[in-house]
Scaffold this active site. Structure first.
Site, PDB file in Angstrom:
ATOM      1  N   GLY A  12       1.382  -5.095  -2.626  1.00 19.68           N
ATOM      2  CA  GLY A  12       1.532  -6.089  -1.558  1.00 19.68           C
ATOM      3  C   GLY A  12       0.651  -7.307  -1.744  1.00 19.68           C
ATOM      4  N   ASN A  13      -0.541  -7.116  -2.359  1.00 15.61           N
ATOM      5  CA  ASN A  13      -1.477  -8.245  -2.525  1.00 15.61           C
ATOM      6  C   ASN A  13      -0.971  -9.268  -3.542  1.00 15.61           C
ATOM      7  OD1 ASN A  13      -1.814  -6.509  -4.676  1.00 15.61           O
ATOM      8  ND2 ASN A  13      -4.014  -6.773  -4.811  1.00 15.61           N
ATOM      9  N   LYS A 129       6.299   7.080   8.812  1.00 17.43           N
ATOM     10  CA  LYS A 129       6.002   5.725   8.343  1.00 17.43           C
ATOM     11  C   LYS A 129       6.077   4.737   9.508  1.00 17.43           C
ATOM     12  CE  LYS A 129       5.403   3.165   4.558  1.00 17.43           C
ATOM     13  NZ  LYS A 129       4.323   3.364   3.617  1.00 17.43           N
ATOM     14  N   LYS A 213       7.650   2.308  -2.493  1.00 21.87           N
ATOM     15  CA  LYS A 213       8.069   1.509  -3.658  1.00 21.87           C
ATOM     16  C   LYS A 213       7.555   2.069  -4.975  1.00 21.87           C
ATOM     17  CE  LYS A 213       4.344  -1.429  -4.605  1.00 21.87           C
ATOM     18  NZ  LYS A 213       3.297  -0.540  -5.006  1.00 21.87           N
ATOM     19  N   LYS A 275       0.405   6.620  -5.700  1.00 17.13           N
ATOM     20  CA  LYS A 275       0.500   5.944  -6.998  1.00 17.13           C
ATOM     21  C   LYS A 275       0.294   6.954  -8.133  1.00 17.13           C
ATOM     22  CE  LYS A 275      -1.168   1.648  -4.966  1.00 17.13           C
ATOM     23  NZ  LYS A 275       0.187   1.173  -4.692  1.00 17.13           N
TER      24      LYS A 275
END
Length: 313
Positions: A12-13, A129, A213, A275
């Protein structure tokens, strides 16, 4: 390094800072493109994926604010598609400009991507979520009664709608992505984890859910048989005993070592853990490939084979 087929998942960053305006997000992606174009200069085939958490949250807010009989709010699967389009356009434009600046003749396309999930996934039984606006308890109870949606109290900040986050099973457009890449086209796909769809009577139907994602990127990398999956985050490497005196940087690790670190609760849920789990899943399902977790700013080191945490079978 030799030419590789690389799936790179932007955090996102790479898109959004504190300023949610289109101009600010486009400026952030212009900076991101300056890093990504280095892979293309290196001769690599690139498939880019990205998150959309803040963007889809803002869009859901806008939809709710404008909801009326004449302009009804769009459902979540459609909002995911809308952010795939907007972020895809920004990324496509930024990367195209970066290529033009270097006289590199490459096409970049964004693909609206449907990601198949299992209707029987346990995530549908336990939505976790959070999305959309914060409400007070009274308004949340009224919304639950009116819509049948589930709202939960979120860390003392108010009540938020929660939706399922199922694991991806397949990606409808993966063959198209692969054909484009094999013809030298840079593709942007599975934006925001992809549009969640379930299969019913041979038809794909959109569902109210969001897909992580990193797992969507992992599934895409597996299906296109990528040589390398790069998951970008805010740090150059994965660490164990993070922020402790005996903090240790991980550079080259095996799946079994990573699984042991997970058992030891070394990675934060909702942060580094998914991740690491996505990286493990890719390498287990495609043993010829390898996965890397690193930061965008560390790309120079990645290109020389020095940077990031590399996970292999």
């Amino acid at each position: 390094m030799t030419k590789q087929k690389i799936v790179i998942a932007l955090g996102g960053n790479a898109i959004l800072s504190d300023d949610a305006s289109a101009a600010a997000q486009q400026a952030a992606l212009a900076r991101t493109a300056e890093y990504l174009v280095k892979f293309i200069e290196n001769g690599d085939d690139l498939i880019i994926s990205h998150g959309n958490g803040p963007q889809v949250g803002n869009l859901v807010l806008q939809q709710a604010a404008a909801d009326s009989e004449k302009t009804p709010a769009m459902p979540l699967d459609t909002c995911v598609a809308m952010t795939q389009g907007s972020i895809g356009f920004w990324m496509q434009n930024a990367l195209g400009n970066a290529l033009e600046k270097r006289n590199l003749s490459k096409s970049v396309v964004s693909i609206v991507t449907q990601v198949v999930v299992d209707e029987a996934d346990s995530a549908f039984e336990k939505p976790t979520k959070p999305i959309g606006p914060f409400l007070n308890e009274t308004d949340a109870q009224q919304a639950m009664t009116a819509t049948g949606s589930l709202f939960k109290e979120d860390a003392g900040r108010g009540w938020r709608k929660v939706v399922p986050s199922p694991k991806p099973v397949s990606i409808k457009e993966y063959r198209a992505v692969n054909q484009l890449v094999e013809n030298g086209v840079v593709t942007i796909s599975v934006g925001g984890g992809g549009i969640p769809v379930i299969e019913k009577d041979g038809q794909l139907i959109g569902v109210e859910a969001v897909i992580d994602k990193d797992f969507a990127s992992q599934k895409l990398a597996e299906l296109v048989k990528a040589d390398l999956l790069i998951i970008l985050t805010g740090v150059d490497n994965v660490y164990v005993n993070y922020n402790e005196p005996d903090q240790k940087k991980l550079e080259k690790v095996t799946v079994s070592e990573m699984k042991q670190y997970i058992k030891d609760n070394q990675f934060a849920p909702g942060s580094m853990l998914p991740k690491v789990e996505a990286a493990i899943a890719f390498v287990e399902n495609h043993p010829e490939g390898k996965a890397m977790i690193t930061s965008l700013e560390n790309i120079e080191q990645v290109l020389t084979g020095q940077g990031g945490t590399i996970i292999t079978k």
